[in-house]
Design a protein around this motif. Structure first.
Motif, mmCIF file in Angstrom:
data_model
loop_
_atom_site.group_PDB
_atom_site.id
_atom_site.type_symbol
_atom_site.label_atom_id
_atom_site.label_comp_id
_atom_site.label_asym_id
_atom_site.label_seq_id
_atom_site.Cartn_x
_atom_site.Cartn_y
_atom_site.Cartn_z
ATOM 1 N N PHE A 34 0.758 -1.320 0.096
ATOM 2 C CA PHE A 34 0.015 -0.121 -0.038
ATOM 3 C C PHE A 34 1.002 1.140 0.036
ATOM 4 C CE2 PHE A 34 -3.294 -3.095 1.816
ATOM 5 C CZ PHE A 34 -4.236 -2.546 1.132
ATOM 6 N N GLY A 35 2.018 1.149 0.766
ATOM 7 C CA GLY A 35 2.886 2.318 0.678
ATOM 8 C C GLY A 35 2.630 3.170 2.183
ATOM 9 N N ASP A 36 1.225 3.259 2.534
ATOM 10 C CA ASP A 36 1.250 3.823 3.783
ATOM 11 C C ASP A 36 -0.241 3.125 4.336
ATOM 12 O OD1 ASP A 36 -0.968 5.676 3.303
ATOM 13 O OD2 ASP A 36 0.479 6.157 1.837
ATOM 14 N N ASN A 37 -0.355 3.305 5.623
ATOM 15 C CA ASN A 37 -1.443 2.700 6.411
ATOM 16 C C ASN A 37 -2.492 3.864 6.205
ATOM 17 O OD1 ASN A 37 -1.097 0.065 6.870
ATOM 18 N ND2 ASN A 37 0.050 0.704 8.712
ATOM 19 N N ASP A 38 -2.415 5.098 5.799
ATOM 20 C CA ASP A 38 -3.455 6.064 5.699
ATOM 21 C C ASP A 38 -4.433 5.632 4.463
ATOM 22 O OD1 ASP A 38 -2.525 7.776 7.767
ATOM 23 O OD2 ASP A 38 -0.846 8.339 6.413
ATOM 24 N N ARG A 39 -3.949 5.211 3.503
ATOM 25 C CA ARG A 39 -4.687 4.616 2.270
ATOM 26 C C ARG A 39 -5.191 3.683 2.630
ATOM 27 N NH1 ARG A 39 -2.802 1.634 -2.587
ATOM 28 N NH2 ARG A 39 -4.787 1.787 -4.254
ATOM 29 N N LEU A 40 -4.699 2.590 3.279
ATOM 30 C CA LEU A 40 -5.274 1.255 3.723
ATOM 31 C C LEU A 40 -6.608 1.562 4.645
ATOM 32 C CD1 LEU A 40 -5.282 -1.429 4.127
ATOM 33 C CD2 LEU A 40 -3.451 -1.497 5.759
ATOM 34 N N ALA A 41 -6.471 2.764 5.263
ATOM 35 C CA ALA A 41 -7.520 2.960 6.301
ATOM 36 C C ALA A 41 -8.700 3.662 5.633
ATOM 37 C CB ALA A 41 -6.906 4.080 7.385
ATOM 38 N N ALA A 42 -8.379 4.352 4.462
ATOM 39 C CA ALA A 42 -9.467 4.827 3.531
ATOM 40 C C ALA A 42 -10.109 3.880 3.085
ATOM 41 C CB ALA A 42 -9.141 6.040 2.605
ATOM 42 N N LEU A 43 -9.267 2.810 2.199
ATOM 43 C CA LEU A 43 -10.007 1.456 1.649
ATOM 44 C C LEU A 43 -10.739 0.598 2.515
ATOM 45 C CD1 LEU A 43 -6.875 0.547 -0.430
ATOM 46 C CD2 LEU A 43 -8.822 2.000 -1.243
ATOM 47 N N VAL A 44 -10.154 0.304 3.828
ATOM 48 C CA VAL A 44 -11.030 -0.280 4.578
ATOM 49 C C VAL A 44 -12.265 0.341 5.306
ATOM 50 C CG1 VAL A 44 -11.217 -1.265 7.295
ATOM 51 C CG2 VAL A 44 -9.195 -1.581 5.750
ATOM 52 N N ALA A 45 -12.137 1.539 5.466
ATOM 53 C CA ALA A 45 -13.407 2.438 5.607
ATOM 54 C C ALA A 45 -14.657 2.305 4.767
ATOM 55 C CB ALA A 45 -13.349 3.997 5.981
ATOM 56 N N HIS A 46 -14.299 2.399 3.399
ATOM 57 C CA HIS A 46 -15.370 2.154 2.601
ATOM 58 C C HIS A 46 -15.576 0.625 2.417
ATOM 59 C CE1 HIS A 46 -17.664 2.019 -1.176
ATOM 60 N NE2 HIS A 46 -17.665 3.259 -1.102
ATOM 61 N N LEU A 47 -14.787 -0.479 2.334
ATOM 62 C CA LEU A 47 -14.934 -1.909 2.588
ATOM 63 C C LEU A 47 -15.893 -2.248 3.423
ATOM 64 C CD1 LEU A 47 -12.191 -4.518 1.746
ATOM 65 C CD2 LEU A 47 -13.768 -4.751 3.813
ATOM 66 N N ILE A 48 -15.882 -1.810 4.745
ATOM 67 C CA ILE A 48 -16.758 -2.250 5.772
ATOM 68 C C ILE A 48 -17.856 -1.234 5.924
ATOM 69 C CG2 ILE A 48 -14.713 -3.206 7.018
ATOM 70 C CD1 ILE A 48 -15.486 -0.778 9.101
ATOM 71 N N GLY A 49 -18.077 -0.112 4.999
ATOM 72 C CA GLY A 49 -19.208 0.590 5.165
ATOM 73 C C GLY A 49 -19.200 1.346 6.336
ATOM 74 N N ALA A 50 -18.188 1.950 6.659
ATOM 75 C CA ALA A 50 -18.090 2.514 7.948
ATOM 76 C C ALA A 50 -18.733 4.108 7.750
ATOM 77 C CB ALA A 50 -16.412 3.130 8.120
ATOM 78 N N ASP A 51 -19.246 4.393 8.870
ATOM 79 C CA ASP A 51 -19.894 5.714 8.869
ATOM 80 C C ASP A 51 -18.921 6.816 8.891
ATOM 81 O OD1 ASP A 51 -22.517 4.574 9.138
ATOM 82 O OD2 ASP A 51 -22.114 4.047 11.111
ATOM 83 N N ALA A 52 -17.641 6.665 9.414
ATOM 84 C CA ALA A 52 -16.666 7.705 9.664
ATOM 85 C C ALA A 52 -15.278 7.240 9.763
ATOM 86 C CB ALA A 52 -16.787 8.703 10.775
#
Length: 369
Positions: free
Chosen positions: A153-171
């Motif tokens: 990924f190169g950094d976990n910030d991008r990973l966090a954004a991808l995971v947020a959408h993947l799990i249907g996060a509210d924020a």
């Protein structure tokens, strides 16, 4: 309080990302007090019936001291070795700390392959869904031990954004060693912190730097990119200091809040726009750019002026304008070897078996410019 902050404070499913510099030091590895403070804040939010996924950096940083490494290594092999040692220490520390609240931790290690391949993407969705349903707190990190330069990924910030959408996060809450987004480098003085980002125009022209801690790979560049990715996909984002984790998770009061786009992208469109790897480029004329981006039309062969890369029908490609700036992404319906004979030709000029869209509108996502 702004509507964005209210939405973050009320979120029922939340992704929290914490950076290496907020958890570790180069000389001593994991900082137990910092980690416990973070867990205290998360446990408090979980007690309010919020499901939380924690995306945590720190594996490589945690492995430095045990391996007598004075600073983050530059070569991939040593990074992987440090991650191998540090990941175990990090997982144990989280298990012990969350155990104080009788909360179970589930470790999830991902490479970009797990989100760029649709089959892996769906598997990750199911795993997260089940862990959360069982009351566990998934702790996510890039799988640095096996990641390569091509798939990381190169950094976990991008990973966090991808995971947020993947799990249907509210924020999404991004925690680091900075207390928000500034309109310049705060270390140089005479800068202003932005407390609310309502649109892309609010961050136009802002100059941000890389991490100076020597522990992480991101810095404000990756945090801003992640915030824009998530917000653009319809997820409100808060960027705050890890030292203010309690206030960030309970009231969403500190830091910088990024307002979400009005419409949340579907899982497929988000995957196309932000997660999928591209294997080639199609250059479009001005008319095709207007049709694809402005009117959300399918891309036809007549609007293509050039082809680059090696791809097959079904692969994801970038659509670029005359200046080679990406304007959209989509699933191409032809092999790269077929297109040179088709580009620039009207549909009625093509053989009957080739009279179809090069990229159908349903398989195309305009990119924010």
């Amino acid at each position: 309080m702004s509507g964005t902050r209210e939405a973050i404070a009320a979120a029922r499913r939340l992704v929290v990302k914490v950076g290496s510099s907020a958890l570790t030091t180069a000389g001593s590895g994991l900082d137990a007090a910092r980690l416990d403070a973070l867990v205290d804040a998360i446990a408090e939010r979980v007690a309010r019936d919020t499901q939380i996924v924690l995306v945590s950096s720190g594996a490589i940083g945690a492995g430095l001291a045990p391996l007598s490494l004075g600073k983050r290594p530059r070569d991939l092999a040593t990074q992987q070795a440090a991650a191998s040692v540090g990941q175990l220490a990090l997982a144990h520390a989280y298990a012990e700390s969350f155990g104080r609240y009788a909360l179970t931790v589930g470790q999830v290690l991902l490479t970009s392959d797990d989100v760029v391949r649709r089959s892996h993407y769906r598997n990750a969705q199911r795993t997260f869904s089940r862990l959360l349903a069982l009351g566990a707190v998934p702790v996510v990190n890039e799988n640095d031990t096996v990641a390569t330069e091509e798939i990381r990924f190169g950094d976990n910030d991008r990973l966090a954004a991808l995971v947020a959408h993947l799990i249907g996060a509210d924020a999404l809450i991004l925690l680091s060693d900075v207390d928000g987004l500034y309109d310049g480098d705060p270390r140089e003085g005479a800068t202003r912190k932005l407390t609310e980002v309502l649109s892309e125009s609010d961050v136009d022209g802002i100059s941000v730097g890389m991490s100076s801690s020597g522990l992480g790979t991101g810095g404000m560049v990756s945090k801003l990119a992640a915030a824009r990715t998530a917000a653009g996909a319809g997820i409100p984002v808060l960027l705050a200091a890890a030292s203010e984790a309690s206030a960030a998770l309970t009231a969403a009061s500190p830091g910088t809040a990024f307002a979400p786009a009005d419409t949340r992208l579907s899982a497929r469109r988000f995957w196309l726009g932000y997660a999928a790897d591209t294997t080639g480029r199609l250059r479009l004329d001005d008319g095709a750019v207007k049709a694809v981006v402005g009117r959300r039309r399918s891309l036809l062969a007549a609007g293509i002026t050039g082809v680059a890369g090696e791809f097959q029908a079904g692969d994801v490609v970038d659509l670029v304008d005359a200046k080679d700036r990406p304007v959209a992404r989509g699933v191409v319906a032809f092999d790269a070897t077929e297109l040179p004979d088709l580009i620039g030709r009207s549909t009625h000029e093509l053989p009957a078996e080739q009279r179809r869209e090069v990229v159908h509108a349903d398989d195309l996502v305009p990119l924010r410019r």
